[in-house]
Design an enzyme around this catalytic site. Sequence first.
Site, PDB file in Angstrom:
ATOM      1  N   LYS A 107       0.877  -1.165   0.000  1.00 27.70           N
ATOM      2  CA  LYS A 107       0.000   0.000   0.000  1.00 27.70           C
ATOM      3  C   LYS A 107       0.916   1.218   0.000  1.00 27.70           C
ATOM      4  O   LYS A 107       1.634   1.472   0.968  1.00 27.70           O
ATOM      5  CB  LYS A 107      -0.916   0.019   1.219  1.00 27.70           C
ATOM      6  CG  LYS A 107      -1.863   1.217   1.196  1.00 27.70           C
ATOM      7  CD  LYS A 107      -2.504   1.467   2.532  1.00 27.70           C
ATOM      8  CE  LYS A 107      -3.255   2.793   2.477  1.00 27.70           C
ATOM      9  NZ  LYS A 107      -3.664   3.253   3.813  1.00 27.70           N
ATOM     10  N   ASN A 216      -8.918   1.909   9.872  1.00 19.68           N
ATOM     11  CA  ASN A 216      -8.116   1.594  11.042  1.00 19.68           C
ATOM     12  C   ASN A 216      -8.675   2.287  12.285  1.00 19.68           C
ATOM     13  O   ASN A 216      -9.180   1.650  13.198  1.00 19.68           O
ATOM     14  CB  ASN A 216      -6.662   1.977  10.791  1.00 19.68           C
ATOM     15  CG  ASN A 216      -5.734   1.628  11.936  1.00 19.68           C
ATOM     16  OD1 ASN A 216      -4.564   1.974  11.930  1.00 19.68           O
ATOM     17  ND2 ASN A 216      -6.202   0.920  12.952  1.00 19.68           N
ATOM     18  N   THR A 217      -8.623   3.621  12.292  1.00 18.27           N
ATOM     19  CA  THR A 217      -9.006   4.386  13.476  1.00 18.27           C
ATOM     20  C   THR A 217     -10.433   4.094  13.925  1.00 18.27           C
ATOM     21  O   THR A 217     -10.701   4.008  15.128  1.00 18.27           O
ATOM     22  CB  THR A 217      -8.849   5.897  13.206  1.00 18.27           C
ATOM     23  OG1 THR A 217      -7.532   6.151  12.714  1.00 18.27           O
ATOM     24  CG2 THR A 217      -9.073   6.713  14.468  1.00 18.27           C
TER      25      THR A 217
END
Length: 267
Positions: A107, A216-217
């Site tokens: 990525k 993610n967060t």
Amino acid sequence: MFDLEKFLENDKLVIGGKEFKSRLIVGSGKYKDFQQTKEATEASGAEMITVAVRRVNITDPNQDNLLNYIDTSKIMILPNTAGCYTAEEAILTAKLAREALGHGFVKLEVIGDQKTLYPDMIETLKAAEILVKEGFTVLPYITDDPVMAKRFEDIGCAAVMPLAAPIGSGLGLQNPYNILFIKEAVKIPVIVDAGIGTASDAAIVMELGVDGVLMNTAIAQAKDPIKMAVAMKHAVIAGRLAYLAGRIPKKMYASASSPMEGVIGRN
């Protein structure tokens, strides 16, 4: 009768020749420890987890290592170049990741601004061109620009990852039409990345017809990351099914769900 498991088995996400049953990709940062990362990842059903090579230990066996917690026979480690601000830094980081992990998926992140964490598209494109030529399977983190998305496809990237909103903002999708334009512009998978805040955000993104979503967060910083991971799993599936099922058109006025013919008391 609709068989969800059979549907998921047949409706796979394909990136760079690899198949994934789950269309949810998760990150590994911001958890309290690797054990929580493991539990949330497994709860999400994700088959790919991103790892910031410059921030998370995946190479030193003498220190606590994320690879000790993730079953890599079931979940692919997708290294990312988070923390890189130039093409050169990103290329070096990608090469270190390939050497450590034994595969060329990456990525690609090249950040251009510390406040918004928006990608530097010029540096990202430069890095992508070199990495593709060197045999990497490149998934670039990009702005929601269909013209740039097409350029990344043209140089051989395996997917594009446009942002929904700034990284970690939790704002949800800000420019749905831009994402639709990108989906129309390219034939490679479109994975919406960054800015998801809750399950409804993930469902809305998937309802646009994109191929997947990365977050993610939204999971790691939730009050209960495990429950949120489960919620995100189902939200992504729900959004995908809703897209394929086809929503009804939006109308300004009401439309009765029952016919008016034969109503008691009316001729």
